[in-house]
Design a protein around this motif. Sequence first.
Motif, PDB file in Angstrom:
ATOM      1  N   THR A   1       0.682  -1.316  -0.125  1.00  0.00           N
ATOM      2  CA  THR A   1       0.069   0.107   0.091  1.00  0.00           C
ATOM      3  C   THR A   1       0.739   1.343  -0.051  1.00  0.00           C
ATOM      4  O   THR A   1       0.623   2.282  -0.685  1.00  0.00           O
ATOM      5  CB  THR A   1      -1.025  -0.049   1.162  1.00  0.00           C
ATOM      6  OG1 THR A   1      -1.709  -1.269   1.101  1.00  0.00           O
ATOM      7  CG2 THR A   1      -1.655   1.278   1.213  1.00  0.00           C
TER       8      THR A   1
ATOM      9  N   GLN B   1      -7.183   0.444  -0.828  1.00  0.00           N
ATOM     10  CA  GLN B   1      -7.584  -0.892  -0.349  1.00  0.00           C
ATOM     11  C   GLN B   1      -9.045  -0.713   0.452  1.00  0.00           C
ATOM     12  O   GLN B   1      -9.482  -1.688   0.259  1.00  0.00           O
ATOM     13  CB  GLN B   1      -6.424  -0.904   0.820  1.00  0.00           C
ATOM     14  CG  GLN B   1      -6.503  -2.235   1.431  1.00  0.00           C
ATOM     15  CD  GLN B   1      -5.135  -2.736   2.106  1.00  0.00           C
ATOM     16  OE1 GLN B   1      -4.300  -1.934   2.223  1.00  0.00           O
ATOM     17  NE2 GLN B   1      -5.155  -3.782   2.800  1.00  0.00           N
TER      18      GLN B   1
ATOM     19  N   ASP C   1      -5.478  -1.547  -4.879  1.00  0.00           N
ATOM     20  CA  ASP C   1      -5.106  -2.093  -4.045  1.00  0.00           C
ATOM     21  C   ASP C   1      -5.797  -3.251  -3.359  1.00  0.00           C
ATOM     22  O   ASP C   1      -6.823  -2.626  -2.804  1.00  0.00           O
ATOM     23  CB  ASP C   1      -4.441  -0.847  -2.885  1.00  0.00           C
ATOM     24  CG  ASP C   1      -3.722  -1.330  -1.768  1.00  0.00           C
ATOM     25  OD1 ASP C   1      -3.142  -2.624  -1.818  1.00  0.00           O
ATOM     26  OD2 ASP C   1      -3.136  -0.339  -1.029  1.00  0.00           O
ATOM     27  N   GLU C   2      -5.383  -4.424  -3.288  1.00  0.00           N
ATOM     28  CA  GLU C   2      -6.151  -5.541  -2.867  1.00  0.00           C
ATOM     29  C   GLU C   2      -7.604  -5.503  -3.254  1.00  0.00           C
ATOM     30  O   GLU C   2      -8.518  -5.435  -2.454  1.00  0.00           O
ATOM     31  CB  GLU C   2      -6.312  -5.375  -1.384  1.00  0.00           C
ATOM     32  CG  GLU C   2      -4.675  -5.340  -0.783  1.00  0.00           C
ATOM     33  CD  GLU C   2      -4.312  -6.538   0.197  1.00  0.00           C
ATOM     34  OE1 GLU C   2      -5.315  -7.415   0.110  1.00  0.00           O
ATOM     35  OE2 GLU C   2      -3.238  -6.514   0.650  1.00  0.00           O
TER      36      GLU C   2
HETATM   37 MG   LIG Z   1      -2.061  -2.754   2.102  1.00  0.00          MG
END
Ligand SMILES: [Mg+2]
Lengths: 287, 695
Positions: free
Chosen positions: A41, A80, A157-158
């Motif tokens: 991140t 995220q 992100d994810e």
């Molecule tokens: Mg992360």
Amino acid sequence: MSVLEIRNVKKRYKNKVVLNNISLNIKGTYGLLGPNGAGKTTLMKIIATLLPLEEGTITFGDISWENDQRVKPLIGYLPQYFSAYKTMKVYEVLHHFAILKGITNKERRISELDAVLENVNLYEQRNEKIKYLSGGMIRRVGIAQALLGNPKIVIVDEPTAGLDIQERVRFRNLLRKISANRTIIISSHIVEDLETTCDYVAMMNKGTILLEGSRQEVLQIVDGLVWEKDVNSRDLEQIPESQIISVKEAGDRYIVRMLSQESIKEAKRVHPTLEDAYLYMMKGDNH
Amino acid sequence: MKVFNSMNVMWILFRRNPLFWILLVCFLTYVYYGFHFYSTGYNFSPGEALVRMSFAVQGGMLAFLFFGVLLIRLEENNHLHDIFSSIPKGNFSKFIGKLLFFFILVLLICLFVFSIYVFLFLPKGISFLPFYYDAFLYIVLYWGISFFLSMLIGALLASWFKGKIIYPLILFVWALIGPANSYFFGTAASKPVFSDFLAWINLGEPNPYALFNDLYGFELSLYHWMKRLFMLLCISFLFLFTHFLRKRGNIEKRFYMYVAVCIGSIGALIYYFTLDRQIYISNSLLAGTRERVDETYYRALSHENSVPHQVIAITKYDVHMKIKRLVEIDTAITIVNNQKQPLDNISLSLYHGFKVIDVSSSHKKLSFQQKNDLLNIQLPSELPPKQSCQLSISYKGLSSPLFFANSRAVYLPYYFPWLPSSNVEPAFQYTKIGLIRNNHQWGNDAEITLTYDGPTPLYTNIKKVGSKKWHGRSSFGLSVVVGKIAEMNRKNDGTQFVQPMTWEKNMYQYPEFKERTSHIMETISRNFHIPYEGFPKLVVFVPILSINDFAVEEYIWFASDHLIYGTSLQYQATILPQDEANYTYMLVPALTWKYKGIPIKDMEYLHLFDSVYAYVYNQQHGIPDDGSFLPRMNPIKSEKDQIKSSIVQWIKKEGNVEMKNRFCQEWFQLIESGSQDWNELKKLVEQYIVIKEDL
Ligand SMILES: [Mg+2]
Ligand SMILES: Nc1ncnc2c1ncn2[C@@H]1O[C@H](COP(=O)(O)OP(=O)(O)OP(=O)(O)O)[C@@H](O)[C@H]1O
């Protein structure tokens, strides 16, 4: 197509080094793999200009990250954790983003919004309020906003965290679909997500890059080292923990997947997967 | 477009939130009933309606402090902040859009509140538009701007402090900046420095515990606007500074320009705040409260009082007056020596707040000395008897808080020494019954020219001859009154009746007022052989009392050409006091010894005369009077008390009105001859009471 070149990027919080001399060549659909706390991140935020670049350089073609006003228009970012104003409708939210991203021409805005909604398969839900959407749909709204303005670099992100298996598969397909003509950076600690979507992969742990390359290059690391063996439960206990990648139940027996430099008795050599490579690298790094 | 869209998003979010509507409806309902309370019945007062709404302001400020936190937290809570940061100018557009939203929200709230106000008061006969204009400015200044600043403070704090700590912090700030702040801080609020601080930081009504002054109007002095501008600049500066700390590198040139402008303006305003000015302060917690400033001063002064004996007259005043931040007066006067000896220096009274800058005579500077309310001037050469000389005196400064003169309102009556006066005594004196205003009427006829630059419209006892010029004669003095007042009877009867715009409704009583006043004037004129020049051409009915509201001598001031009818700081539903008898008591001193310019040697003595004659007058004319305005009888201790009690007992008995009247006539002759001596009064009393017992 330009390459996003990252050179010697460092980041620390107080005395803790979070990114240690990161250098990467990001292109195509690019997966960033690493366990929790690896610094994924943080790296993505630096690329998205949310965190200042303190040490090192980042360039994309002739654009340097020293001037973030030139960089921002290139970026579409899905953080995220994503959510939107709960009481607003999908269309209203995306419309707002479109205007902020500078799509001021009304016709262009409408057509782009429609296209993006179709793309993420939310056209039907465009008049739903955010609070009535499922987690997967919200994530898709997130992707949709990242795509607005047709950015050259999309950072997600994810994207699949917290999604059920079906939604996850759908999401991977979506990511593949949007990958044409742009650089996409996807982070995950779930290997399968990247296996099917990414052309290039980097693995990182504790702020350092362990490995970078195309999927094939990465798989080569563990080529010939992955074995599968059919055992009963008594035999399973005999196998050293450090060798095991995974154990699958098959009736009252088990199929054990193992990593080993030498050949293993009664085991057959199998084709490696990204997960094998990942675990191999992590094990090596943690020892 | 980005900004407007961000604003629109804010509006969507607010309008879909039921809590917002609940708060708004509650707020407006409270405001409606608040105004309603002051627009009906016994509580009617258009001014009080706004000044007494501190709770609404306090509530609104709390809501806006929370809105400020919301402004910052909204995106953070929705994890949107990062996305906007990744969009060029994304956060900036959002921020400005949200500010604009709150700005418009505040503006709309102001308009709503104002509409409610107009809706309730316009049908109640308050028809002067300038008053509504002020009411709107008041709502903008003390509601709107306060709400907006609260919002900014909430946002600033929320950008500094993460987590729940913000909520207690906001409550603390709320207690600090609201109009009820001295209430929240209890006893700590009475500490001198802290109370000044609280008064300064208060963003609501500056005098939340004081009665509304219908003459002065709402306190809308520039100072209060500047104070808010100052806060706005400080908050902007802190926002910029926070931005700078967060961004470190990558700062644009424009940013430094903003910072420079901010710091420059803050500096200029700090300088502005250090300057002298007169604002309306009426707050018992503050040292500068208007009721106490002069009291403190004259209490310390009351002992020393030796005034040189001189007989001079000022026969001409040429006055140039400018009222801005300070009162600036240039005056040319002609002095006549009316005594048998030549004069080489003269003494004039001038309120000590006016600082003399320069005294000259035919372009030659004269030496002068200003001590308290006394101005001593050394003449260039001896002035022989019957000769006159011209002096130019310039001075500037601040008037007494009880005789305010600033860019909002002016109350400079003839009996206050705001012009150099040959009637030499301090502006006030501190007596047993408290601070009383001395009478500085001139005692000789003088020609007056006035040029004036200051707030308007101006009401005065001389004639207007040009756009900013007045001219006339008076043997009492010059009165100048400006404020939220207006001429009500449009001079239909040769008299200009001027009173606060908010009291308009009491005009139905004007004929009765005029009739009663004329009647008392005629009676007194006959009784005491005082010739008046008919009914005054100008009557000013204004709330000027705030120190000695119980002394009937302080109410009415009568100069042959105009009459100042003072009353307390309250809405006056009628022109005449509720108790019919009371009006006689106010008028008697004004028409008798005050009119004659008799100096006060013994207030108790004069007050006895006032009330005794007023009682006799009421008795004579069948006006119901229960005697409650007569001096209260203490258990008899001194001879004085005995005299008082025998007079009061005697006049309270029915009948014998003729004789009582004759007693008063003789008593007044005594007073006119310069006596305020209890022994002489005793002799007079003995004559009458003995005679009476003979009968
Ligand atoms: Mg992360
Ligand atoms: N604002 C911060 N202050 C201090 N430390 C931080 C901050 N943000 C992140 N870190 C630390 O930096 C390291 C890397 O965090 P980062 O969020 O980049 O990891 P990640 O790879 O994204 O992990 P995850 O898979 O859990 O999302 C972690 O050890 C984290 O504790």
